[in-house]
Design a protein around this motif. Structure first.
Motif, mmCIF file in Angstrom:
data_model
loop_
_atom_site.group_PDB
_atom_site.id
_atom_site.type_symbol
_atom_site.label_atom_id
_atom_site.label_comp_id
_atom_site.label_asym_id
_atom_site.label_seq_id
_atom_site.Cartn_x
_atom_site.Cartn_y
_atom_site.Cartn_z
ATOM 1 N N ALA A 78 -27.084 -2.845 20.495
ATOM 2 C CA ALA A 78 -27.058 -3.853 21.557
ATOM 3 C C ALA A 78 -28.304 -4.719 21.402
ATOM 4 N N LYS A 79 -28.099 -5.975 21.087
ATOM 5 C CA LYS A 79 -29.205 -6.840 20.709
ATOM 6 C C LYS A 79 -30.181 -7.071 21.864
ATOM 7 N N ILE A 80 -29.767 -6.697 23.050
ATOM 8 C CA ILE A 80 -30.582 -6.954 24.236
ATOM 9 C C ILE A 80 -31.996 -6.364 24.141
ATOM 10 N N ARG A 130 -36.618 -7.107 13.423
ATOM 11 C CA ARG A 130 -36.050 -8.191 14.233
ATOM 12 C C ARG A 130 -36.016 -7.781 15.708
ATOM 13 N N GLY A 131 -36.296 -8.742 16.552
ATOM 14 C CA GLY A 131 -36.328 -8.461 17.992
ATOM 15 C C GLY A 131 -37.582 -7.705 18.411
ATOM 16 N N GLY A 132 -38.570 -7.644 17.510
ATOM 17 C CA GLY A 132 -39.742 -6.788 17.716
ATOM 18 C C GLY A 132 -40.685 -7.206 18.828
ATOM 19 N N SER A 133 -40.488 -8.382 19.397
ATOM 20 C CA SER A 133 -41.432 -8.751 20.465
ATOM 21 C C SER A 133 -41.217 -7.908 21.724
ATOM 22 N N ASP A 134 -40.027 -7.319 21.873
ATOM 23 C CA ASP A 134 -39.826 -6.362 22.982
ATOM 24 C C ASP A 134 -40.798 -5.192 22.805
ATOM 25 N N LEU A 135 -40.904 -4.734 21.561
ATOM 26 C CA LEU A 135 -41.790 -3.599 21.263
ATOM 27 C C LEU A 135 -43.256 -3.995 21.464
ATOM 28 N N TRP A 146 -38.220 -11.302 29.695
ATOM 29 C CA TRP A 146 -37.483 -12.493 30.141
ATOM 30 C C TRP A 146 -36.546 -12.938 29.018
ATOM 31 N N LYS A 147 -35.246 -12.949 29.329
ATOM 32 C CA LYS A 147 -34.248 -13.309 28.321
ATOM 33 C C LYS A 147 -33.295 -14.341 28.884
ATOM 34 N N GLU A 148 -32.203 -14.575 28.172
ATOM 35 C CA GLU A 148 -31.247 -15.597 28.615
ATOM 36 C C GLU A 148 -30.048 -14.992 29.329
ATOM 37 N N MET A 201 -45.422 -9.459 30.444
ATOM 38 C CA MET A 201 -44.201 -10.273 30.428
ATOM 39 C C MET A 201 -43.941 -10.756 29.017
ATOM 40 N N LYS A 202 -42.705 -10.561 28.567
ATOM 41 C CA LYS A 202 -42.341 -11.102 27.256
ATOM 42 C C LYS A 202 -41.316 -12.207 27.418
ATOM 43 N N PHE A 203 -41.534 -13.313 26.730
ATOM 44 C CA PHE A 203 -40.555 -14.392 26.762
ATOM 45 C C PHE A 203 -39.872 -14.472 25.397
HETATM 46 MG MG MG Z 1 -34.575 -10.166 20.963
#
Ligand code: MG
Ligand code: ADP
Ligand code: ASP
Length: 461
Positions: free
Chosen positions: A267-269, A209-214, A231-233, A5-7
């Motif tokens: 897409a920043k998602i 940037r956004g690397g925690s998804d990876l 887990w996102k907003e 799980m990533k927050f």
């Molecule tokens: Mg992100």
């Protein structure tokens, strides 16, 4: 099930939210084995990047004191809200140590007057390194055994392309050897700093940037997890960015290929490389809303039940530029191989390419932050016949959908809708998979183009 799980940053933006996320982990850990990856608290990464730049360009020890105090307060407030008395002093001590370390690094930049990519990575890593121990202590406070680790501790070993480091080939075995015993023998929940890794000799790197998804998908692939939950907003992957088109609608299922096209095109998602580790192993990725946890979210997997929609989703990238190589009478293959080799060596991220061969004209879309590097690198090819130019203030729009393949007239519909609405196209590209049509417009027309196509393909709620 084994779930990673990533927050994301918004999910852990303050103590109240960290506690809420920890309770989600607790709930799901009753029936599952969980590994957690966390982002920095919302705004902290940007704050650190700005601070590093200011220490370099406009040095002031007073500014460092104020910045450190502000950052410390944010994290101490979170601890006071989320961590119980039993675990508070230990985590406070860790945060104090990290703040001291950060202050020294920022002072170093000020005195040396030098900010390298390596030191920038070191500085931004503090965001996640401050957050993970607080998240882990929050889990302990609610009775869930946990241990905080950095990306390097967890085995995320990368090359030294600071700012956009790539994991080394045997990263999966290293991660597995570090994390599997924590799950199977110690039965504890590791809370790992997202976004950051380490070179083999111990320098801290970041994955972009956004690397925690990876981070989450690398861990999932290494541990043979059953699923990844990001887990996102937002409720999931929507037809386009809801911040630009509020009518954007949830997509319940999307294929790896479609989601990759979307993320690659801005897409920043999702981090653009996040699906690589899981798609070969067919591990499904769910995007879930921290603030609406019972909603099903979006599942990204190999096969989706329906490919009914021709265009499924749209993305927009605004932070890009184009480099053009213009000339005549050359062997195209030779020039192309030279151009891309040079760009790869310079670490430039190529987003899109378009070519016309009557006169040699090659247009390459790159990240805005890479444009000057790309230009400098390719200017070396310039001679009496070849010219290298750049174009800024542009945006790339991408229409994505597996249903476009083999459906005639999609490109026609896209460009006639745009034409009717006065949007001028600068450059076009379509892949052979036909799952994506991308084009460049002026930055000022990006938002309009997105809205026009969202309406044209009836993607709204
Ligand atoms: Mg992100
Ligand atoms: P995280 O909290 O994991 O870091 P991000 O902020 O990186 O999450 O990603 C979520 C954001 O992505 C949303 O706030 C939304 O504005 C943006 N976004 C861009 N395109 C899309 C899309 N197609 N669907 C959903 N969100 C999107
Ligand atoms: N904190 C990092 C960022 O803001 C990484 C992430 O959130 O995924 O880009």
């Amino acid at each position: 099930m084994r779930i990673v799980m990533k927050f994301g940053g918004t999910s852990v933006k303050d103590g109240e939210n960290i506690l809420h996320c920890a309770n989600l982990v607790k709930k799901f850990s009753e029936d599952n084995e969980i590994v957690v990856a966390v982002s920095a608290m919302a705004g902290v990464t940007d704050f650190l990047i700005k601070a590093a730049k200011k220490c370099y360009s406009d040095p002031s020890p007073g500014f460092i004191k104020v910045s450190i105090a502000e950052l410390a307060k944010k994290h101490f407030d979170a601890i006071n809200h989320a961590v119980s008395d039993d675990y508070r002093s230990k985590v406070i001590l860790m945060i104090e140590r990290l703040m001291d370390e950060l202050e020294k690094v920022l002072l170093g930049i000020t005195y040396l007057g030098e900010l390298t990519k390596r030191s920038e990575d070191y500085i931004v890593s503090f965001g996640e390194r401050l957050c993970a121990p607080i998240f882990s202590a929050t889990l302990l406070s609610i009775g869930v055994d946990s241990v905080a680790l950095t990306g390097g501790d967890a085995g995320i070993i990368t090359n030294s392309n600071f700012g956009r480091a790539k994991p080394v080939k045997d990263v999966y075995t290293i991660i597995d050897s570090r994390l599997d015993p924590l799950l199977t023998i110690k039965k504890t929940i590791p809370v790992i700093t997202g976004f950051i890794g380490s070179t083999e000799d111990g320098s801290i790197t970041t994955l972009g940037r956004g690397g925690s998804d990876l981070t989450a998908t690398l861990i999932a692939a290494s541990l043979n997890a059953d699923e990844v939950w990001l887990w996102k907003e937002v409720d999931g992957v929507l037809t386009t960015d809801p911040k630009i088109v509020p009518e954007a609608k949830l997509i319940p299922e999307i294929s790896y290929l479609e989601a990759m096209e979307l993320s690659h095109f801005g897409a920043k998602i999702l981090h653009p490389r996040a699906l690589e580790p899981v798609m070969v192993r067919k591990i499904p990725v769910r995007i879930k809303n921290t603030f609406n946890p019972d909603a099903p979210g979006t599942v990204i997997r190999e096969e989706t039940k329906s490919v009914k929609n021709i265009v499924k989703a749209l993305s927009l990238i605004e932070k890009v530029g184009v480099v053009n190589i213009i000339g005549a009478g050359f062997d195209f293959a030779e020039i192309m191989s030279d151009v891309f080799k040079r760009l790869a060596e310079a670490g430039v991220n190529v987003i899109m390419v378009s070519q016309s061969s009557s006169e040699l004209s090659l247009s390459i879309v790159v990240d805005e932050s890479d444009i000057n590097r790309a230009l400098r690198t390719l200017k070396k090819l310039q001679n009496g016949v070849i010219r290298v130019t750049k174009m800024e203030d542009i945006a790339v729009i991408s229409a994505v959908g597996a249903g476009m393949a083999g459906t005639p007239g999609v490109a026609g519909r896209i460009f006639s809708a745009l034409g009717k609405n006065g949007v001028n196209i600068v450059m076009i590209s379509q892949s052979v998979s036909e799952a994506n049509v991308s084009f460049v417009v002026s930055k000022g027309q990006g938002g309009t183009a997105l809205k026009v196509l969202h309406d044209e393909f009836k993607l709204f709620k």
